[in-house]
Every structure is written in structure tokens, then in C-alpha cells.
Design a protein around this motif. Structure first.
Motif, short mmCIF file in Angstrom:
data_model
loop_
_atom_site.label_atom_id
_atom_site.label_comp_id
_atom_site.label_asym_id
_atom_site.label_seq_id
_atom_site.Cartn_x
_atom_site.Cartn_y
_atom_site.Cartn_z
N SER A 348 29.12 57.91 20.31
CA SER A 348 28.96 59.29 20.03
C SER A 348 30.16 60.13 19.77
O SER A 348 30.37 61.15 19.06
CB SER A 348 28.23 60.05 21.01
OG SER A 348 27.12 59.55 21.38
N HIS A 349 31.48 59.40 19.92
CA HIS A 349 32.69 59.93 19.79
C HIS A 349 33.59 59.01 18.69
O HIS A 349 34.89 59.30 18.63
CB HIS A 349 33.42 60.16 20.89
CG HIS A 349 32.78 61.32 21.73
ND1 HIS A 349 31.75 60.95 22.62
CD2 HIS A 349 33.10 62.66 21.98
CE1 HIS A 349 31.08 61.80 23.28
NE2 HIS A 349 32.12 63.11 22.91
N ILE A 350 33.00 58.03 18.17
CA ILE A 350 33.78 57.05 17.23
C ILE A 350 34.26 57.80 16.21
O ILE A 350 33.84 58.78 15.37
CB ILE A 350 32.78 55.89 16.84
CG1 ILE A 350 33.85 54.92 16.41
CG2 ILE A 350 31.67 56.56 15.78
CD1 ILE A 350 32.84 53.57 16.13
N ARG A 351 35.54 57.31 15.62
CA ARG A 351 36.08 57.87 14.60
C ARG A 351 36.38 56.78 13.67
O ARG A 351 36.99 55.78 14.15
CB ARG A 351 37.59 58.50 15.00
CG ARG A 351 37.58 59.79 15.99
CD ARG A 351 38.94 59.96 16.57
NE ARG A 351 38.82 61.17 17.39
CZ ARG A 351 40.13 61.61 18.10
NH1 ARG A 351 40.99 60.55 18.36
NH2 ARG A 351 39.89 62.62 18.82
N VAL A 352 35.84 56.80 12.39
CA VAL A 352 36.22 55.81 11.29
C VAL A 352 37.12 56.13 10.37
O VAL A 352 37.59 57.31 9.79
CB VAL A 352 34.65 55.72 10.53
CG1 VAL A 352 34.86 54.79 9.50
CG2 VAL A 352 33.62 55.28 11.59
N LYS A 353 37.92 54.90 10.26
CA LYS A 353 39.07 55.21 9.31
C LYS A 353 38.53 55.18 7.89
O LYS A 353 38.02 54.18 7.51
CB LYS A 353 39.91 54.01 9.64
CG LYS A 353 41.25 54.55 8.77
CD LYS A 353 42.40 52.99 9.20
CE LYS A 353 43.73 53.35 8.27
NZ LYS A 353 44.66 52.08 8.33
N LYS A 354 39.25 55.93 7.06
CA LYS A 354 38.81 55.98 5.50
C LYS A 354 39.89 55.19 4.74
O LYS A 354 40.92 54.81 5.03
CB LYS A 354 39.04 57.52 5.05
CG LYS A 354 38.02 58.43 6.05
CD LYS A 354 36.90 58.30 5.54
CE LYS A 354 35.79 59.77 6.50
NZ LYS A 354 34.37 59.28 6.49
N ASP A 355 39.08 54.71 3.65
CA ASP A 355 40.12 53.98 2.50
C ASP A 355 40.75 52.79 3.15
O ASP A 355 41.80 52.48 2.82
CB ASP A 355 41.17 55.07 2.11
CG ASP A 355 40.47 56.19 1.39
OD1 ASP A 355 39.45 56.16 0.77
OD2 ASP A 355 41.11 57.16 1.47
#
Length: 432
Positions: A348-355
Motif C-alpha cells: 500500500s506504500h510502495i514507490r515505483v521508480k520511473k524510466d
């Protein structure tokens, strides 16, 4: 007090302690189910005239009082009382006299324990189903949210082909549908009534087993009384396969998260309050939660084997080691629910890296796209493969990374099949 106690039958205290083991601890878990089973059994005894209406009413009223005490946490198994069954019968007898002693007519502790465990496991499976469905819903939501964010796919831990966070999250959602298939199959076995089978050889009393089946809301009953007893251990093992399957999915997800959190990958991150640090290395953010989820889930996957070793080669009938199934399976149920809860909290608190794929190390990840592009232009696939392979080997391979973004999202990376996976889950849920 022991249900089998007779004059002059005192037992050595060491023997008693060893044979009882941790049973009292797990009997408290079964307390409310033992009351439910006793209520149904008493109604059945009254229906076949083995209890008078007055006795039946008195028993039902006191069992309801005991049920409330259990609910409020006031119920205890007293020192010197062997088990939950003895304690409930003792409490009944203290409150209503001789009628309380009649409650055991037509049943044995064997079928009493068997029905308690089945009632308990039935409730636990339904609770677990709800928890798994909540995790499934979260994964589906994350899959849709991050469907445009590309993720490098790996085989053999080597950079392979482009994937997406949408596919990654969705893969675990679909995995849970298969896990619930196994749990649903176990539920069908659990949802059969063993009460009335006695010690495994029936009773000469005119018991109405269909009535207790209906009162306890079992789908059907274990018809053969010998098999009703043989289902002890087998039932627990089948449930453990369901737990193990869910645990395997969660363990693999946890392992991916541990890997993807590391600096060498750096695909995902979490808020500081959800990670831990090092006592000497100030830069560390450790995935302790996922490591413990992985470890506990892997332990759960060992339980079918442990139960198999416990029950293998036992002849027909009851054997005392069957009581050990409780201390193997019951904690595993709690562990798995805890792992699901923590997985949901973290995701619920995951952060996904872009590019991610713009990094130089992923320059060959689109090689298959380059091969397919040539094949789409009419070049035979094997020849296209050789052409691109030679370019890579010569160090002059390049590919416009803006091209596959549109192409792949029209193909496999864009087709997450979330509605289809959701429909599969709904089908599975009807099996409980």
C-alpha cells in the motif's frame, strides 16, 4: 477431571504432562466450536428422546452462557481438568446437575475433537479466503495503476526482455486465484460432519447424524464412521496444502521485493518507517518485513511434509499423535494471515521508480523487439536473429527505445487481462 476417569485410575503426573502436551493451549482455540458441537449434539439427543425437553432446555441455556464466557475471554480450563471437553461437561454438571452428565451420550472425544477441528478450520479457511481476496484486489489495483511503467524482465537473473510493473503485480494476483482453488478443494473436505461416528465405530444409540449436519451447517457428512476417524490428519494435511500454496506466492513476491529494493536494482522503495536500519552502517534501509514474510512463508510450505511424516503409515482408528496436528497447523494459520496483512501494508506504500530502462545497462533488452521488427518486414526469423546477434557481438547494436513503448503496449505488455483474472477469481470464490 478426565472423561475416562474411574476409581483407582490415577495416572503418573509425568505421563499426564507428556500426553497432554500443548493440547490445553490449542483447546482454548477450539472452545467456542466445542460449545457449538455440543449444542447440536444435545438438540439431536433431545430429538431422539435421549434427553427430556427440560433437560435439553437447561443444557442449551448453560451452553449459551459458556459461549458468552468464551467470547468475553472469561472461560478457562482448570488445573487438573484434562481438556476442553472435560471442562465444558464439568461446568454443565456443576450448573444443571445430572443432565450435564448426559451430554456425552452417543459420542466420543474422537468425534468431538474431529467436529471441533472441522468447525474451526471451516471458519479459518473463510477468513483466509477474505484476506487473500483483499490482497488480490490490491494487486489488481496496483497492476492497473502501474501498467505504463516498464520493468526489466530477467531470466537466469540475466537481463532478458521488457516487462512492466503492471504485469509484475498482476502475475501475483492471478497466482492467488490458483492458490484459492486449492484452498477451496480443502474446504469441501472440511465441510463434512464427522459427529456421531463415536470412536470411529458408530453407536448403538439411535443417533440422527443428518440433523447435526444441518444444525452445524455442514454441506454433507462423513458417511462411513471408520473413515470419519481416518479423516483426522488427512483433513489438516489438505488444508495445509492450501496454506502452502498461498505462502509460496507471498514468499516469491517478498523475494522480488527484497531484490528490487537493493541498490543494485533500485526498482522500488518504501517510506523510512517501513524499513529498518543498521547498527553501524548509517546508509542502510533493510527489507526486514519482506525477509520475515519470506522466512515465515517458507516455513509454512514445510507443513504438508511435516503432517505427512506424522500421519504416514498409521493403521485405521485413532492414534494419540493425531493431537500433534493442532500444534503444527494452528500457528501456521495465524502466521499466514499475519504475512498477508504485512504484505498489504507494505504494498500500500510502495514507490515505483520511473524510466528504469533508460539506464545504459538495459541497452540490449530490446534485442527481441529488433529481431521481431525485421521478421515483420519479411526477414525469416532465424536470419533476423543472426543479424541482431551479430550486431550485439560487434558492439554496434542500437534501438530507439521510444518505438517499443507504443509497440509493446499494443501487445503483451499492454494486455494485462485484469478483467479476465478478476472473473476467474469470482468463479473460485463461489466454490467456498
Amino acid at each position: 477431571m478426565k472423561l475416562w476417569e474411574k476409581k483407582g485410575s490415577d495416572i503418573n503426573s509425568q505421563i499426564e504432562q507428556f500426553t497432554v502436551g500443548r493440547d490445553t493451549e490449542f483447546d482454548m482455540v477450539l472452545a467456542k466450536y466445542d460449545v457449538q458441537g455440543s449444542m447440536a449434539h444435545a438438540k439431536m439427543l433431545e430429538s431422539v428422546k435421549m434427553l427430556t425437553p427440560e433437560e435439553g432446555n437447561a443444557i442449551q441455556a448453560e451452553l449459551k452462557n459458556l459461549e458468552e464466557e468464551i467470547k468475553l475471554g472469561r472461560f478457562r480450563i482448570e488445573a487438573g481438568v484434562e481438556d476442553i471437553h472435560s471442562q465444558i461437561e464439568l461446568n454443565l454438571t456443576r450448573k444443571i446437575g445430572e443432565a450435564g452428565k448426559k451430554i456425552h451420550s452417543g459420542r466420543s472425544r474422537n468425534d468431538q475433537v474431529a467436529v471441533d477441528i472441522k468447525l474451526f478450520l471451516r471458519a479459518e479457511i473463510l477468513n483466509l479466503k477474505t484476506a487473500v481476496k483483499s490482497l488480490f484486489d490490491l494487486l489488481i489495483s496496483l497492476s492497473d495503476k502501474y501498467k505504463e511503467d516498464l520493468l526489466p524482465g530477467y531470466t537466469h537473473l540475466q537481463i532478458a526482455m521488457p516487462s512492466s510493473f503492471g504485469l509484475w503485480f498482476g502475475s501475483f494476483a492471478e497466482s492467488l486465484t490458483d492458490d484459492l482453488e486449492i484452498l477451496a478443494a480443502a474446504y469441501q473436505v472440511v465441510n463434512k460432519n464427522p459427529l456421531g461416528s463415536g470412536a470411529g465405530y458408530g453407536s448403538s444409540f439411535p443417533l440422527n447424524r443428518q440433523l447435526t449436519t444441518e444444525l452445524l451447517e455442514f454441506k454433507s457428512l462423513n458417511y462411513n464412521v471408520v473413515y470419519a476417524q481416518m479423516s483426522r490428519g488427512k483433513t489438516e494435511k489438505l488444508v495445509s496444502f492450501g496454506l502452502s500454496s498461498v505462502a509460496a506466492t507471498i514468499s516469491r513476491l517478498a523475494m522480488d521485493c527484497c531484490l528490487y529494493m537493493s541498490q543494485n536494482f533500485g526498482f522500488i522503495s518504501f517510506p523510512d518507517e517501513l524499513t529498518t536500519g543498521s547498527s553501524i552502517m548509517p546508509h542502510k534501509k533493510n527489507p526486514d518485513v519482506f525477509e520475515l514474510i519470506r522466512g515465515r512463508s517458507n516455513r509454512i510450505q514445510s507443513i504438508p511434509n511435516e503432517l505427512s511424516l506424522l500421519m504416514n503409515n498409521l493403521p485405521s482408528g485413532y492414534h494419540r499423535e493425531m493431537q500433534l496436528t493442532k500444534e503444527i497447523l494452528f500457528p501456521a494459520l495465524e502466521d499466514l494471515k499475519s504475512c498477508i496483512d504485512m504484505t498489504m501494508l507494505m504494498l500500500s506504500h510502495i514507490r515505483v521508480k520511473k524510466d528504469i530502462l533508460h539506464d545504459e545497462k538495459y541497452k540490449y533488452i530490446f534485442s527481441v523487439e529488433a529481431v521481431n521488427e525485421l521478421a515483420n518486414q519479411g526477414v525469416p526469423f532465424r536470419e533476423a536473429y543472426q543479424t541482431i546477434g551479430n550486431r550485439i557481438q560487434a558492439g554496434n547494436f542500437s534501438f530507439d527505445q521510444s518505438k517499443p513503448l507504443k509497440h509493446t503496449h499494443e501487445g503483451s505488455l499492454g494486455n494485462l487481462n485484469l478483467s479476465e483474472i478478476g472473473a476467474e477469481m469470482e468463479k473460485v470464490l463461489t466454490k467456498f
